[in-house]
Design a protein around this motif. Structure first.
Motif, PDB file in Angstrom:
ATOM      1  N   VAL A 244      -6.977   1.907  -3.691  1.00 44.37           N
ATOM      2  CA  VAL A 244      -6.559   0.507  -3.820  1.00 44.37           C
ATOM      3  C   VAL A 244      -5.983   0.228  -5.199  1.00 44.37           C
ATOM      4  O   VAL A 244      -5.027  -0.533  -5.342  1.00 44.37           O
ATOM      5  CB  VAL A 244      -7.760  -0.423  -3.532  1.00 44.37           C
ATOM      6  CG1 VAL A 244      -7.458  -1.852  -3.964  1.00 44.37           C
ATOM      7  CG2 VAL A 244      -8.089  -0.395  -2.046  1.00 44.37           C
ATOM      8  N   VAL A 245      -6.550   0.825  -6.240  1.00 46.52           N
ATOM      9  CA  VAL A 245      -6.088   0.550  -7.594  1.00 46.52           C
ATOM     10  C   VAL A 245      -4.970   1.498  -8.020  1.00 46.52           C
ATOM     11  O   VAL A 245      -4.593   1.526  -9.192  1.00 46.52           O
ATOM     12  CB  VAL A 245      -7.242   0.613  -8.613  1.00 46.52           C
ATOM     13  CG1 VAL A 245      -8.195  -0.542  -8.396  1.00 46.52           C
ATOM     14  CG2 VAL A 245      -7.983   1.937  -8.520  1.00 46.52           C
ATOM     15  N   GLY A 246      -4.423   2.252  -7.093  1.00 46.13           N
ATOM     16  CA  GLY A 246      -3.224   3.030  -7.373  1.00 46.13           C
ATOM     17  C   GLY A 246      -3.431   4.401  -7.962  1.00 46.13           C
ATOM     18  O   GLY A 246      -2.459   5.090  -8.287  1.00 46.13           O
ATOM     19  N   VAL A 247      -4.677   4.830  -8.087  1.00 45.00           N
ATOM     20  CA  VAL A 247      -4.910   6.104  -8.767  1.00 45.00           C
ATOM     21  C   VAL A 247      -4.332   7.278  -7.978  1.00 45.00           C
ATOM     22  O   VAL A 247      -3.715   8.195  -8.562  1.00 45.00           O
ATOM     23  CB  VAL A 247      -6.422   6.304  -9.055  1.00 45.00           C
ATOM     24  CG1 VAL A 247      -7.230   6.256  -7.785  1.00 45.00           C
ATOM     25  CG2 VAL A 247      -6.668   7.589  -9.803  1.00 45.00           C
ATOM     26  N   SER A 248      -4.460   7.250  -6.651  1.00 45.54           N
ATOM     27  CA  SER A 248      -3.939   8.370  -5.850  1.00 45.54           C
ATOM     28  C   SER A 248      -2.419   8.385  -5.840  1.00 45.54           C
ATOM     29  O   SER A 248      -1.788   9.431  -6.000  1.00 45.54           O
ATOM     30  CB  SER A 248      -4.479   8.280  -4.415  1.00 45.54           C
ATOM     31  OG  SER A 248      -5.876   8.367  -4.392  1.00 45.54           O
ATOM     32  N   SER A 249      -1.805   7.203  -5.650  1.00 44.43           N
ATOM     33  CA  SER A 249      -0.345   7.141  -5.599  1.00 44.43           C
ATOM     34  C   SER A 249       0.260   7.474  -6.960  1.00 44.43           C
ATOM     35  O   SER A 249       1.305   8.139  -7.045  1.00 44.43           O
ATOM     36  CB  SER A 249       0.113   5.764  -5.124  1.00 44.43           C
ATOM     37  OG  SER A 249      -0.391   4.760  -5.959  1.00 44.43           O
ATOM     38  N   GLY A 250      -0.393   7.027  -8.039  1.00 42.53           N
ATOM     39  CA  GLY A 250       0.101   7.362  -9.372  1.00 42.53           C
ATOM     40  C   GLY A 250       0.031   8.845  -9.651  1.00 42.53           C
ATOM     41  O   GLY A 250       0.950   9.436 -10.235  1.00 42.53           O
TER      42      GLY A 250
ATOM     43  N   GLY B 229      -2.593  -3.933  -6.676  1.00 43.89           N
ATOM     44  CA  GLY B 229      -2.681  -2.536  -6.265  1.00 43.89           C
ATOM     45  C   GLY B 229      -1.786  -2.236  -5.070  1.00 43.89           C
ATOM     46  O   GLY B 229      -1.135  -1.188  -5.019  1.00 43.89           O
ATOM     47  N   VAL B 230      -1.721  -3.180  -4.122  1.00 43.02           N
ATOM     48  CA  VAL B 230      -0.837  -2.996  -2.957  1.00 43.02           C
ATOM     49  C   VAL B 230       0.620  -2.897  -3.412  1.00 43.02           C
ATOM     50  O   VAL B 230       1.379  -2.021  -2.952  1.00 43.02           O
ATOM     51  CB  VAL B 230      -1.010  -4.170  -1.963  1.00 43.02           C
ATOM     52  CG1 VAL B 230       0.057  -4.116  -0.871  1.00 43.02           C
ATOM     53  CG2 VAL B 230      -2.399  -4.119  -1.334  1.00 43.02           C
ATOM     54  N   ALA B 231       1.015  -3.791  -4.343  1.00 42.68           N
ATOM     55  CA  ALA B 231       2.396  -3.774  -4.825  1.00 42.68           C
ATOM     56  C   ALA B 231       2.709  -2.485  -5.578  1.00 42.68           C
ATOM     57  O   ALA B 231       3.768  -1.861  -5.380  1.00 42.68           O
ATOM     58  CB  ALA B 231       2.633  -4.982  -5.727  1.00 42.68           C
ATOM     59  N   ILE B 232       1.793  -2.065  -6.439  1.00 39.36           N
ATOM     60  CA  ILE B 232       2.013  -0.833  -7.210  1.00 39.36           C
ATOM     61  C   ILE B 232       2.053   0.385  -6.287  1.00 39.36           C
ATOM     62  O   ILE B 232       2.864   1.303  -6.467  1.00 39.36           O
ATOM     63  CB  ILE B 232       0.907  -0.666  -8.273  1.00 39.36           C
ATOM     64  CG1 ILE B 232       1.049  -1.757  -9.341  1.00 39.36           C
ATOM     65  CG2 ILE B 232       0.985   0.713  -8.917  1.00 39.36           C
ATOM     66  CD1 ILE B 232       2.287  -1.668 -10.187  1.00 39.36           C
ATOM     67  N   ASN B 233       1.186   0.377  -5.283  1.00 40.15           N
ATOM     68  CA  ASN B 233       1.210   1.494  -4.320  1.00 40.15           C
ATOM     69  C   ASN B 233       2.545   1.557  -3.588  1.00 40.15           C
ATOM     70  O   ASN B 233       3.068   2.650  -3.326  1.00 40.15           O
ATOM     71  CB  ASN B 233       0.069   1.336  -3.319  1.00 40.15           C
ATOM     72  CG  ASN B 233      -1.253   1.854  -3.865  1.00 40.15           C
ATOM     73  OD1 ASN B 233      -1.283   2.825  -4.604  1.00 40.15           O
ATOM     74  ND2 ASN B 233      -2.340   1.197  -3.518  1.00 40.15           N
ATOM     75  N   ALA B 234       3.098   0.377  -3.235  1.00 34.57           N
ATOM     76  CA  ALA B 234       4.403   0.352  -2.563  1.00 34.57           C
ATOM     77  C   ALA B 234       5.496   0.892  -3.482  1.00 34.57           C
ATOM     78  O   ALA B 234       6.369   1.674  -3.057  1.00 34.57           O
ATOM     79  CB  ALA B 234       4.723  -1.069  -2.126  1.00 34.57           C
TER      80      ALA B 234
ATOM     81  N   ALA C  95       9.005   5.457  -5.435  1.00 32.24           N
ATOM     82  CA  ALA C  95       9.292   6.465  -6.468  1.00 32.24           C
ATOM     83  C   ALA C  95       9.094   7.877  -5.929  1.00 32.24           C
ATOM     84  O   ALA C  95       9.883   8.793  -6.218  1.00 32.24           O
ATOM     85  CB  ALA C  95       8.391   6.227  -7.681  1.00 32.24           C
ATOM     86  N   LEU C  96       8.062   8.032  -5.129  1.00 31.80           N
ATOM     87  CA  LEU C  96       7.791   9.347  -4.540  1.00 31.80           C
ATOM     88  C   LEU C  96       8.914   9.760  -3.590  1.00 31.80           C
ATOM     89  O   LEU C  96       9.373  10.915  -3.609  1.00 31.80           O
ATOM     90  CB  LEU C  96       6.459   9.306  -3.800  1.00 31.80           C
ATOM     91  CG  LEU C  96       5.885  10.630  -3.304  1.00 31.80           C
ATOM     92  CD1 LEU C  96       5.649  11.577  -4.472  1.00 31.80           C
ATOM     93  CD2 LEU C  96       4.580  10.381  -2.557  1.00 31.80           C
ATOM     94  N   ALA C  97       9.388   8.795  -2.784  1.00 29.10           N
ATOM     95  CA  ALA C  97      10.491   9.093  -1.869  1.00 29.10           C
ATOM     96  C   ALA C  97      11.757   9.457  -2.637  1.00 29.10           C
ATOM     97  O   ALA C  97      12.504  10.376  -2.249  1.00 29.10           O
ATOM     98  CB  ALA C  97      10.745   7.884  -0.970  1.00 29.10           C
ATOM     99  N   PHE C  98      12.013   8.748  -3.753  1.00 28.28           N
ATOM    100  CA  PHE C  98      13.193   9.036  -4.567  1.00 28.28           C
ATOM    101  C   PHE C  98      13.112  10.428  -5.186  1.00 28.28           C
ATOM    102  O   PHE C  98      14.107  11.179  -5.222  1.00 28.28           O
ATOM    103  CB  PHE C  98      13.346   7.980  -5.654  1.00 28.28           C
ATOM    104  CG  PHE C  98      14.565   8.165  -6.511  1.00 28.28           C
ATOM    105  CD1 PHE C  98      15.839   8.036  -5.973  1.00 28.28           C
ATOM    106  CD2 PHE C  98      14.445   8.480  -7.856  1.00 28.28           C
ATOM    107  CE1 PHE C  98      16.971   8.218  -6.755  1.00 28.28           C
ATOM    108  CE2 PHE C  98      15.565   8.660  -8.651  1.00 28.28           C
ATOM    109  CZ  PHE C  98      16.835   8.533  -8.101  1.00 28.28           C
TER     110      PHE C  98
END
Length: 281
Positions: free
Chosen positions: A36-42, A97-102, A107-110
């Motif tokens: 939720v806090v973006g740690v995995s996506s970051g 967290g939802v916005a940062i994950n999005a 960024a990951l797709a790019f």
């Protein structure tokens, strides 16, 4: 079975489940989990950037260290963006967290668009999670981080129990809610970043294990935190065993296995909560 892989599975499972128990306690939300806090996506974005641009500053450790730092930086960015006038509301933190994950997903797709076929395959494999290749040196690095994080979570247990009464009630009995929330987010970020940096993204462990352990030991965090750590360790060791043996001469991604187990279990928890308590508020 290689001993480092067994120990790494236990450490990663314990760290993710412990982080999930703290997240659900500090957010007061049963759907909270470390992502939720973006740690995995970051961590995923940082790892992907290192793979695409072929960075090797720290040799074989570069991807893991980059993922660790990426997870921490993203978590602190979420916290700072959600903070206003010295306070951080839970809803604002979750939505940030939802916005940062999005944004991290974009960024990951790019980065995958920029990378060649080999880089794309490596990124996808990293995101699917794997304990294959775990070494003693990696275990020696993750072990103290996980132990410190679990002990820190235990030290917050009493305050997390008081926070369950609500922010105002917790402040009334002397809990510094804002300080507790900051420390809890730091602990969750460190535990999760340490876990995903070497194992990749492993879903559902931080979400479902605290729920299952809460059914066994109750909602008190002094029992729930160590029970979640133990339950997460056992679950991931068994999931890794299944990943290695389900198909002959194949090593399934452990993130896929935990999602395969976690999805049905979560549906069962939802239906059970609806039947016994009218659902999760």
């Amino acid at each position: 079975m290689r001993f480092p892989r067994l120990v790494m599975a236990a450490l990663v499972g314990a760290a993710l489940a412990c982080a999930g128990a703290v997240m659900q306690g500090v957010f007061g939300n049963p759907l909270a989990e470390p992502g939720v806090v973006g740690v995995s996506s970051g961590a995923a974005v940082a790892a992907a950037a290192i793979i695409v641009f072929d960075l090797a500053t720290f040799g074989a450790w570069t991807v893991a260290l980059g993922a660790f730092v990426g997870g921490l930086v993203t978590t602190f960015a979420v916290y700072l963006l959600a903070r206003d006038h010295g306070r951080t509301e839970v809803v604002t933190l979750v939505l940030t967290g939802v916005a940062i994950n999005a944004m991290a997903g974009a960024a990951l797709a790019f980065l995958m668009f920029l990378g060649d076929t080999s880089a794309r395959e490596e990124i996808i494999f990293w995101q699917m999670g794997s304990l294959n290749g775990s070494r003693n040196e990696q275990v020696a690095l993750v072990l103290p981080i996980a132990l410190v994080g679990i002990v820190a979570s235990l030290l917050m247990a009493r305050q997390l129990d008081l926070l369950a009464l609500g922010d105002k009630a917790a402040r009334h009995v002397g809990v510094d809610v804002e300080k507790l929330r900051v420390v809890a987010i730091v602990v969750v970020a460190v535990l999760t970043a340490a876990a995903v940096s070497f194992a990749g993204i492993i879903a559902f462990v931080g979400l479902i294990v605290p729920h299952l352990m809460r059914m066994v030991v109750g909602p008190g965090h002094r029992a729930l935190v160590p029970a979640s750590a133990l339950g997460g360790a056992v679950l991931l060791v068994l999931a890794d065993l299944w990943a290695r043996t389900a198909i002959a001469y194949a090593d399934l991604p452990i993130g896929m296995v935990t999602s395969l187990i976690g999805g049905p279990v979560f549906f069962w928890l939802l239906r059970r909560a609806r039947r016994t308590a009218g659902g999760w508020a």
